[in-house]
Write a protein that holds these residues in place. Sequence first.
Motif, PDB file in Angstrom:
ATOM      1  N   CYS A  99      60.783  51.281  35.488  1.00 55.71           N
ATOM      2  CA  CYS A  99      61.653  52.306  34.913  1.00 55.71           C
ATOM      3  C   CYS A  99      61.510  53.631  35.654  1.00 55.71           C
ATOM      4  N   MET A 100      60.279  53.987  36.024  1.00 53.45           N
ATOM      5  CA  MET A 100      60.071  55.244  36.749  1.00 53.45           C
ATOM      6  C   MET A 100      60.692  55.176  38.138  1.00 53.45           C
ATOM      7  N   ARG A 101      60.618  54.020  38.782  1.00 47.40           N
ATOM      8  CA  ARG A 101      61.282  53.866  40.087  1.00 47.40           C
ATOM      9  C   ARG A 101      62.792  53.982  39.935  1.00 47.40           C
ATOM     10  N   ALA A 102      63.329  53.433  38.865  1.00 42.34           N
ATOM     11  CA  ALA A 102      64.769  53.521  38.619  1.00 42.34           C
ATOM     12  C   ALA A 102      65.187  54.961  38.343  1.00 42.34           C
ATOM     13  N   ALA A 103      64.286  55.742  37.765  1.00 39.23           N
ATOM     14  CA  ALA A 103      64.572  57.147  37.500  1.00 39.23           C
ATOM     15  C   ALA A 103      64.277  58.019  38.709  1.00 39.23           C
ATOM     16  N   ASP A 104      63.914  57.387  39.835  1.00 43.04           N
ATOM     17  CA  ASP A 104      63.597  58.082  41.098  1.00 43.04           C
ATOM     18  C   ASP A 104      62.421  59.035  40.951  1.00 43.04           C
ATOM     19  N   VAL A 105      61.475  58.659  40.132  1.00 37.71           N
ATOM     20  CA  VAL A 105      60.252  59.445  39.966  1.00 37.71           C
ATOM     21  C   VAL A 105      59.083  58.520  40.305  1.00 37.71           C
ATOM     22  N   ALA A 106      58.391  58.808  41.399  1.00 34.44           N
ATOM     23  CA  ALA A 106      57.262  57.966  41.802  1.00 34.44           C
ATOM     24  C   ALA A 106      56.045  58.328  40.980  1.00 34.44           C
TER      25      ALA A 106
END
Length: 72
Positions: free
Chosen positions: A62-69
């Motif tokens: 989900c964090m990758r999908a939100a572009d937050v590493a």
Amino acid sequence: MLKLTLAGLAGLCLAACASQPIDHHLLRLHAERDCQVRAAVAPAYAVDSTGVGLRNVAFDRCMRAADVAKAR
């Protein structure tokens, strides 16, 4: 009447452009909270060599999908 309407719309557009941008730290906090809820509701676990996985990977996805590493 048309000039007054156009002047009002121009004023609204200028007011919208003059607002403060969203803080990136606050945006990350919102994304983390949303991803924690999504991970709790729809868990996905990584399977290791023993066939058992205890690490929930739904949060990372989900964090990758939100572009937050996020490094765990």
